[in-house]
Design an enzyme around this catalytic site. Structure first.
Site, PDB file in Angstrom:
ATOM      1  N   ARG A 106       0.839  -1.194   0.000  1.00  0.00           N
ATOM      2  CA  ARG A 106       0.000   0.000   0.000  1.00  0.00           C
ATOM      3  C   ARG A 106       0.880   1.251   0.000  1.00  0.00           C
ATOM      4  O   ARG A 106       1.957   1.270   0.627  1.00  0.00           O
ATOM      5  CB  ARG A 106      -0.845  -0.036   1.270  1.00  0.00           C
ATOM      6  CG  ARG A 106      -1.808   1.108   1.474  1.00  0.00           C
ATOM      7  CD  ARG A 106      -2.938   1.081   0.517  1.00  0.00           C
ATOM      8  NE  ARG A 106      -4.077   1.880   0.964  1.00  0.00           N
ATOM      9  CZ  ARG A 106      -5.066   2.221   0.148  1.00  0.00           C
ATOM     10  NH1 ARG A 106      -5.056   1.856  -1.130  1.00  0.00           N
ATOM     11  NH2 ARG A 106      -6.079   2.907   0.591  1.00  0.00           N
ATOM     12  N   THR A 382     -10.025   0.149  -9.762  1.00  0.00           N
ATOM     13  CA  THR A 382      -8.944  -0.629  -9.182  1.00  0.00           C
ATOM     14  C   THR A 382      -8.863  -1.858 -10.062  1.00  0.00           C
ATOM     15  O   THR A 382      -9.719  -2.057 -10.904  1.00  0.00           O
ATOM     16  CB  THR A 382      -9.366  -0.979  -7.734  1.00  0.00           C
ATOM     17  OG1 THR A 382      -9.357   0.216  -6.979  1.00  0.00           O
ATOM     18  CG2 THR A 382      -8.482  -2.000  -7.063  1.00  0.00           C
ATOM     19  N   THR A 400      -4.249  -0.618  -7.246  1.00  0.00           N
ATOM     20  CA  THR A 400      -5.052   0.535  -7.650  1.00  0.00           C
ATOM     21  C   THR A 400      -4.242   1.814  -7.746  1.00  0.00           C
ATOM     22  O   THR A 400      -3.167   1.946  -7.139  1.00  0.00           O
ATOM     23  CB  THR A 400      -6.207   0.753  -6.648  1.00  0.00           C
ATOM     24  OG1 THR A 400      -7.134   1.683  -7.175  1.00  0.00           O
ATOM     25  CG2 THR A 400      -5.715   1.257  -5.309  1.00  0.00           C
ATOM     26  N   ASN A 402      -6.493   4.326  -7.340  1.00  0.00           N
ATOM     27  CA  ASN A 402      -7.665   4.886  -6.663  1.00  0.00           C
ATOM     28  C   ASN A 402      -8.682   5.365  -7.694  1.00  0.00           C
ATOM     29  O   ASN A 402      -9.501   4.594  -8.141  1.00  0.00           O
ATOM     30  CB  ASN A 402      -7.289   5.977  -5.661  1.00  0.00           C
ATOM     31  CG  ASN A 402      -8.432   6.219  -4.668  1.00  0.00           C
ATOM     32  OD1 ASN A 402      -9.320   5.386  -4.548  1.00  0.00           O
ATOM     33  ND2 ASN A 402      -8.416   7.330  -3.983  1.00  0.00           N
ATOM     34  N   ASP A 424      -7.915   8.316   0.429  1.00  0.00           N
ATOM     35  CA  ASP A 424      -8.422   7.217   1.268  1.00  0.00           C
ATOM     36  C   ASP A 424      -8.194   7.483   2.760  1.00  0.00           C
ATOM     37  O   ASP A 424      -8.716   6.757   3.612  1.00  0.00           O
ATOM     38  CB  ASP A 424      -7.767   5.886   0.882  1.00  0.00           C
ATOM     39  CG  ASP A 424      -8.470   5.235  -0.303  1.00  0.00           C
ATOM     40  OD1 ASP A 424      -9.584   5.665  -0.649  1.00  0.00           O
ATOM     41  OD2 ASP A 424      -7.897   4.296  -0.886  1.00  0.00           O
ATOM     42  N   SER A 453      -7.726   0.986   3.446  1.00  0.00           N
ATOM     43  CA  SER A 453      -8.197   0.530   2.128  1.00  0.00           C
ATOM     44  C   SER A 453      -9.382  -0.416   2.281  1.00  0.00           C
ATOM     45  O   SER A 453      -9.563  -1.033   3.330  1.00  0.00           O
ATOM     46  CB  SER A 453      -7.054  -0.206   1.430  1.00  0.00           C
ATOM     47  OG  SER A 453      -7.495  -0.795   0.230  1.00  0.00           O
ATOM     48  N   SER A 454     -10.160  -0.527   1.209  1.00  0.00           N
ATOM     49  CA  SER A 454     -11.210  -1.550   1.160  1.00  0.00           C
ATOM     50  C   SER A 454     -10.809  -2.716   0.272  1.00  0.00           C
ATOM     51  O   SER A 454     -11.607  -3.644   0.083  1.00  0.00           O
ATOM     52  CB  SER A 454     -12.512  -0.949   0.612  1.00  0.00           C
ATOM     53  OG  SER A 454     -12.932   0.125   1.392  1.00  0.00           O
ATOM     54  N   GLY A 474     -13.852  -1.585  -6.898  1.00  0.00           N
ATOM     55  CA  GLY A 474     -15.180  -1.118  -6.474  1.00  0.00           C
ATOM     56  C   GLY A 474     -15.175  -0.276  -5.213  1.00  0.00           C
ATOM     57  O   GLY A 474     -16.237  -0.046  -4.621  1.00  0.00           O
ATOM     58  N   GLY A 475     -13.998   0.166  -4.773  1.00  0.00           N
ATOM     59  CA  GLY A 475     -13.939   1.026  -3.592  1.00  0.00           C
ATOM     60  C   GLY A 475     -14.593   0.347  -2.401  1.00  0.00           C
ATOM     61  O   GLY A 475     -14.359  -0.841  -2.134  1.00  0.00           O
TER      62      GLY A 475
HETATM   63  O1  DON Z   1      -7.977   1.204  -1.404  1.00  0.00           O
HETATM   64  C1  DON Z   1      -9.148   1.510  -1.566  1.00  0.00           C
HETATM   65  O2  DON Z   1     -10.050   1.126  -0.849  1.00  0.00           O
HETATM   66  C2  DON Z   1      -9.515   2.345  -2.769  1.00  0.00           C
HETATM   67  N1  DON Z   1      -8.417   3.203  -3.117  1.00  0.00           N
HETATM   68  C3  DON Z   1      -9.891   1.429  -3.874  1.00  0.00           C
HETATM   69  C4  DON Z   1     -10.312   2.170  -5.094  1.00  0.00           C
HETATM   70  C5  DON Z   1     -11.174   1.376  -5.956  1.00  0.00           C
HETATM   71  O3  DON Z   1     -11.462   0.235  -5.723  1.00  0.00           O
HETATM   72  C6  DON Z   1     -11.688   2.083  -7.132  1.00  0.00           C
HETATM   73  N2  DON Z   1     -12.332   1.124  -8.006  1.00  0.00           N
HETATM   74  N3  DON Z   1     -13.316   0.934  -8.469  1.00  0.00           N
END
Ligand code: DON
Length: 572
Positions: A106, A382, A400, A402, A424, A453-454, A474-475
């Protein structure tokens, strides 16, 4: 000799990537393979050329880790919205003997970062500063992470070969898909705001068309340096100097001492049992393992139906998610910096948390937390790769930038996009980020801290054997997308493809509504949930799941029909 070997491998890779007209790196055909089955090895990624880069490594004796590394470098070229060397991610791995490991690469906040860096003189958060431009970037971890995985697990022991497909594609160019053309057109203004056409190949005066060739010469040169010098090419020496120079003159925070100090970290996985399955997932600074673990431990007792579209089951899932994401906001952050309570996965704690559950009514999120908030409408991406080899070594890797193309800032000499991962962090307690996620002091910005992060790369076992390799972009909806696919498989007995295709829903405590994928959503379920007091909000998609399921001795790979994913195995 070294050159002969690289040339031979290049020729083999080219042959496997030729189109019907013998042109290299053909336009993505309309017959995309988003699912496949094999009894040997399998890769599922967001792009056919990236999957094939990994397969070419398996063909010459690489294992699943080697193949995943080659796939990731290829994604940095063919999937520039999320594939990267300027971002970061997580890897979860299960050895054939069951030993599980996770790797954290990360991004970190630069040493010059500080808690209030995204607030103005009135202490108001200025989200543009964490979302676009040089101020938005954390110290990238991808190159260090891929090299750490290589050092510990490579069977091939040939780092140079792993970058060869990516370099070839960057140099020769590849034909872009219709969706990539659309995206490149959509982001032209951003590309032009932060970059110049003298170094950013995404900038074009006329509209991009499907099939146009995207060549990335500067990126190819950077990848070549990484190929011959290893990660030092990125974290030390000339490129690190150029990154500092660029950041210094453009108001960014990253300096050479940040790059020099960056290290990927091996961490123990979070492991949680659900019936006869075991989840192996990512610990902090990802929230994924703890959150998915809380959901599974709760639903093991409270999900009283096999079909998650049965209203009572969907209600229970939403209510479990509400409580899990409230905990995420309150307690989770980089545990190198904050103490995360160790009871979050205790069944007695989760039972207590469930006491406020009403089978007939939605709990109000304000009863367990803060006020309602808005989600920033920027689109994001991502990317995830699932891979397994003939020995059963399983790899689940999510990475990602982001947002789409990260901060939109391309390093002028390096030819790669910087992430906008600083968003984030919780810029101020209670103020949402682009995913509508709020945080507390646990996820406040601090020098060298990793932002929460997710991303949830995960591997499941069934009765102690490898069962499922899964992950998604998918955040904030990554965790719930994986949960739903898992429940469809294990409770609903759907096939992997069906489980991935089913419309998804998502609740994250705040904002207090259920996000649903509108297009195929069953109306009667929506009405039943509204009757219980839930509010629904429609989105085009939640997550893009890529997974490999083991059934007897067969690996079934499936990508997401919502995307251009590509699953392919060996022998083909
Ligand atoms: O780490 C995270 O949770 C976010 N930066 C992830 C971003 C993400 O999944 C965007 N995608 N659709």
């Amino acid at each position: 000799m070294r050159h002969f070997w690289l040339l031979l491998f290049s020729a083999i890779f080219l042959i496997h990537c030729q189109g019907p007209d013998n042109s290299p790196y053909p336009l993505i055909p309309s017959t995309l393979v988003d699912s496949a089955a094999t009894n040997q090895s399998m890769i599922v990624s967001a792009h056919p050329l990236a999957t094939r880069a990994g397969l070419s490594i398996l063909r010459v004796g690489g294992n699943a880790v080697d193949a995943t590394i080659a796939t990731q470098f290829a994604l940095a070229v063919v999937y520039p919205r999320a594939g990267n060397i300027g971002g970061g991610g997580f890897l979860v791995l299960r050895e054939p003997n069951g030993t599980a490991k996770t790797l954290d690469f990360r991004e970190k906040a630069p040493k010059r970062a500080h808690e209030r860096m995204f607030r103005d003189s009135l202490d108001q958060v200025v989200s543009a500063w964490s979302l676009e431009g040089p101020t938005a970037s954390g110290v990238p971890g991808t190159v260090a992470g891929l090299f750490a995985a290589f050092e510990k697990y490579s069977a091939l022991r040939n780092w140079e070969l792993l970058l060869t497909p990516a370099i070839q594609i960057a140099e020769r160019g590849f034909a872009i898909t219709a969706s990539e053309a659309n995206r490149l057109n959509r982001y032209q203004a951003d590309f032009k705001k932060w970059n110049s056409s003298s170094f950013c190949p995404m900038i074009k005066d006329s509209a991009w068309q499907p099939g146009d060739i995207l060549v990335q010469r500067r990126l190819a040169e950077t990848l070549k340096r990484i190929q011959t010098e290893g990660p030092d090419a990125f974290y030390r020496g000339a490129l690190a100097e150029q990154i500092e120079q660029f950041m210094d003159t453009s108001g960014g925070y990253i300096r050479q001492d940040d790059l020099n100090a960056y290290e990927a970290r091996w961490r123990d996985p979070i492991q949680v049992d659900y019936k006869n399955y075991r989840m192996i997932s990512m610990p902090p600074p990802s929230s994924g393992g703890i959150a998915l673990g809380q959901l599974l431990l709760t639903l093991e007792h409270e999900l009283r139906a096999t079909d998650i579209f049965e209203p009572q089951a969907a209600h229970a899932i939403v209510e479990a998610e509400r409580r899990t994401y409230a905990d995420r906001a309150q307690y989770l952050g980089d545990d190198d910096f904050v103490d995360i309570p160790d009871y979050l996965l205790d069944s007695s704690y989760l039972r207590q948390r469930w006491k406020s559950f009403d089978p007939n009514r939605a709990t109000q999120s304000t009863q367990i937390g803060l006020d309602s908030i808005q989600i920033h409408k920027e689109s994001f991406e991502t990317t995830h790769t699932s891979a397994v080899d003939a020995d059963g070594l399983a790899v689940s890797l999510t990475t990602t930038l982001n947002s789409n193309y990260g901060s939109k800032v391309m390093h002028p000499q390096g030819g790669f996009f910087f992430n906008n991962e600083m968003d984030d962090f919780s810029a101020k307690p209670g103020v949402p980020n682009q995913f509508g996620l709020v945080g507390s002091q646990a996820n406040a910005i601090a020098p060298e801290k990793r932002m929460l992060s997710s991303m949830t790369p995960t591997i499941f076992e069934q009765d102690g054997e490898l069962y499922l390799i899964i992950g998604s972009p998918g955040g904030s909806a990554i965790i719930t997308s994986i949960l739903q696919v898992f429940l469809h498989l294990t409770e609903g007995r759907l096939t992997l493809q069906e489980a991935i295709e089913r419309p998804r829903f998502h609740h994250q405590w705040l904002p207090d509504h259920i996000m649903i994928e509108g297009e195929h959503w069953p109306d009667d379920l929506g009405q039943a949930l509204q009757t219980k007091g839930h509010q629904l909000d429609t989105l085009t998609h939640l997550g893009l799941v890529k997974a490999i399921l083991k059934r007897d001795s067969l690996y079934i790979g499936a990508g997401d029909p919502r995307s251009n994913d590509h699953a392919e195995g060996l022998p083909d």
